[in-house]
Motif scaffolding. Structure first.
Motif, mmCIF file in Angstrom:
data_model
loop_
_atom_site.group_PDB
_atom_site.id
_atom_site.type_symbol
_atom_site.label_atom_id
_atom_site.label_comp_id
_atom_site.label_asym_id
_atom_site.label_seq_id
_atom_site.Cartn_x
_atom_site.Cartn_y
_atom_site.Cartn_z
ATOM 1 N N VAL A 104 -3.467 -0.288 -0.598
ATOM 2 C CA VAL A 104 -2.312 -0.158 0.299
ATOM 3 C C VAL A 104 -2.783 0.025 1.735
ATOM 4 N N PHE A 105 -3.839 0.804 1.924
ATOM 5 C CA PHE A 105 -4.394 1.003 3.268
ATOM 6 C C PHE A 105 -5.018 -0.283 3.797
ATOM 7 N N ARG A 106 -5.825 -0.946 2.988
ATOM 8 C CA ARG A 106 -6.496 -2.172 3.407
ATOM 9 C C ARG A 106 -5.499 -3.258 3.807
ATOM 10 N N ALA A 107 -4.362 -3.271 3.133
ATOM 11 C CA ALA A 107 -3.348 -4.286 3.421
ATOM 12 C C ALA A 107 -2.587 -4.006 4.716
ATOM 13 N N GLY A 108 -2.766 -2.814 5.283
ATOM 14 C CA GLY A 108 -2.074 -2.470 6.518
ATOM 15 C C GLY A 108 -0.719 -1.838 6.312
ATOM 16 N N PHE A 109 -0.403 -1.445 5.078
ATOM 17 C CA PHE A 109 0.885 -0.821 4.797
ATOM 18 C C PHE A 109 0.876 0.672 5.114
ATOM 19 N N ALA A 110 -0.266 1.225 5.460
ATOM 20 C CA ALA A 110 -0.373 2.640 5.819
ATOM 21 C C ALA A 110 -1.457 2.783 6.876
ATOM 22 N N LYS A 111 -1.309 3.765 7.768
ATOM 23 C CA LYS A 111 -2.249 3.964 8.862
ATOM 24 C C LYS A 111 -3.578 4.551 8.388
ATOM 25 N N SER A 112 -3.558 5.241 7.271
ATOM 26 C CA SER A 112 -4.765 5.862 6.739
ATOM 27 C C SER A 112 -4.659 5.915 5.223
ATOM 28 N N ARG A 113 -5.765 6.242 4.577
ATOM 29 C CA ARG A 113 -5.720 6.372 3.118
ATOM 30 C C ARG A 113 -4.890 7.582 2.713
ATOM 31 N N ASP A 114 -4.877 8.612 3.530
ATOM 32 C CA ASP A 114 -4.015 9.769 3.247
ATOM 33 C C ASP A 114 -2.546 9.362 3.250
ATOM 34 N N GLN A 118 0.133 9.355 0.119
ATOM 35 C CA GLN A 118 1.439 10.015 0.154
ATOM 36 C C GLN A 118 2.557 9.045 -0.226
ATOM 37 N N ALA A 119 2.477 7.815 0.279
ATOM 38 C CA ALA A 119 3.501 6.815 -0.045
ATOM 39 C C ALA A 119 3.541 6.548 -1.546
ATOM 40 N N ILE A 120 2.372 6.495 -2.161
ATOM 41 C CA ILE A 120 2.306 6.255 -3.603
ATOM 42 C C ILE A 120 2.848 7.451 -4.365
ATOM 43 N N ARG A 121 2.445 8.629 -3.963
ATOM 44 C CA ARG A 121 2.904 9.851 -4.634
ATOM 45 C C ARG A 121 4.421 9.992 -4.589
ATOM 46 N N HIS A 122 5.022 9.528 -3.510
ATOM 47 C CA HIS A 122 6.470 9.653 -3.336
ATOM 48 C C HIS A 122 7.238 8.503 -3.982
ATOM 49 N N GLY A 123 6.525 7.628 -4.675
ATOM 50 C CA GLY A 123 7.197 6.595 -5.452
ATOM 51 C C GLY A 123 7.655 5.382 -4.682
ATOM 52 N N HIS A 124 7.026 5.080 -3.539
ATOM 53 C CA HIS A 124 7.450 3.941 -2.732
ATOM 54 C C HIS A 124 6.741 2.645 -3.091
ATOM 55 N N ILE A 125 5.759 2.692 -3.983
ATOM 56 C CA ILE A 125 4.943 1.525 -4.292
ATOM 57 C C ILE A 125 5.115 1.125 -5.765
ATOM 58 N N GLU A 153 13.187 0.045 4.562
ATOM 59 C CA GLU A 153 13.741 0.412 5.867
ATOM 60 C C GLU A 153 13.148 1.709 6.418
ATOM 61 N N MET A 154 12.309 2.369 5.668
ATOM 62 C CA MET A 154 11.694 3.602 6.152
ATOM 63 C C MET A 154 10.751 3.290 7.310
ATOM 64 N N THR A 155 10.676 4.199 8.269
ATOM 65 C CA THR A 155 9.926 3.958 9.504
ATOM 66 C C THR A 155 8.484 3.518 9.279
ATOM 67 N N PRO A 156 7.688 4.187 8.437
ATOM 68 C CA PRO A 156 6.286 3.761 8.274
ATOM 69 C C PRO A 156 6.146 2.314 7.817
ATOM 70 N N PHE A 157 7.020 1.883 6.921
ATOM 71 C CA PHE A 157 6.921 0.519 6.407
ATOM 72 C C PHE A 157 7.497 -0.491 7.401
ATOM 73 N N ALA A 158 8.515 -0.079 8.155
ATOM 74 C CA ALA A 158 9.059 -0.954 9.192
ATOM 75 C C ALA A 158 8.009 -1.194 10.281
ATOM 76 N N VAL A 159 7.271 -0.145 10.631
ATOM 77 C CA VAL A 159 6.196 -0.273 11.627
ATOM 78 C C VAL A 159 5.077 -1.156 11.071
ATOM 79 N N ALA A 160 4.722 -0.941 9.801
ATOM 80 C CA ALA A 160 3.664 -1.738 9.175
ATOM 81 C C ALA A 160 4.031 -3.221 9.166
ATOM 82 N N LYS A 161 5.295 -3.510 8.897
ATOM 83 C CA LYS A 161 5.761 -4.901 8.877
ATOM 84 C C LYS A 161 5.686 -5.516 10.270
#
Length: 208
Positions: A104-114, A118-125, A153-161
């Protein structure tokens, strides 16, 4: 689940190199290692003589911290890698790269591995249409990883897109930004992994 909750920037300073644990902060002038490029603590400015063991230990610690893994789990990955055919060090790195949070990090869907964790833990993936909330899950060839439609539509994923294409994606992955989808074309090989570590030093350390 045990996890590191201390200051990430201290880890970078201890290893005397950027581990890119804080996302965009690591790219800016406020990165602490740019201001204080020496280990934290009272004796951080000292120049201790580096032994062979210390070089091996620091390489192992650096790798473990880059991927955000504690010692017990890292040792387990080493044991699995050691049982596989081929070079143990290369097997170890390919296992770490296959972690879902790393993908998920390598693909650019998150700013860091942390943040990916968190995105995975919260069930977004989802993986192949099924929600996966275990960051250490290993992806396989032909897997399809996506951001859940309810989370797009969540901000982190909208920014990643919006920032899609700014980060180099490894050749074994394909990213479809419009659909926030990752396609795993093949399993990674050492030549496709740009993590700056000397895995042979880790093998030497654990082989003692």
């Amino acid at each position: 689940m045990a996890r590191y909750t201390g200051a990430d920037c201290k880890l970078c300073r201890r290893e005397k190199t950027k581990l890119f644990l804080k996302g965009s902060k690591c790219e800016g002038p406020k990165c602490p290692i740019e201001i204080r490029p020496y280990p934290p603590g009272e004796h951080g400015r000292g120049r201790p003589k580096e032994s062979e063991y210390q070089l091996q230990l620091r390489e192992k610690q650096k790798t473990r911290r880059i991927y955000g893994i504690l010692e017990k789990q890292f040792r387990n990955y080493y044991e699995v890698a050691n049982r596989k055919s081929g070079k143990t060090g290369e097997n170890l790195l390919t296992l770490l790269e296959r972690r879902l949070d790393n993908v998920v990090f390598r693909a650019g869907f998150a700013k860091s591995r942390d943040a990916a964790r968190q995105a995975i833990r919260h069930g977004h993936i989802t993986v192949n249409g099924h929600k996966v909330d275990i960051p250490s899950a290993l992806v396989s060839e032909k897997d399809i990883i996506e951001v859940r439609k309810k989370s797009l539509e969540m901000t982190p994923f909208a920014v990643a897109k919006a920032e899609a294409g700014q980060r180099t994606v490894p050749g074994w992955l394909e990213v479809v930004p419009d659909q926030m989808r990752i396609l795993v074309h093949s399993l990674p090989v050492r030549q496709q992994i740009d993590t700056q570590v000397q895995e042979q030093l880790i093998v030497e350390l654990y082989s003692k």
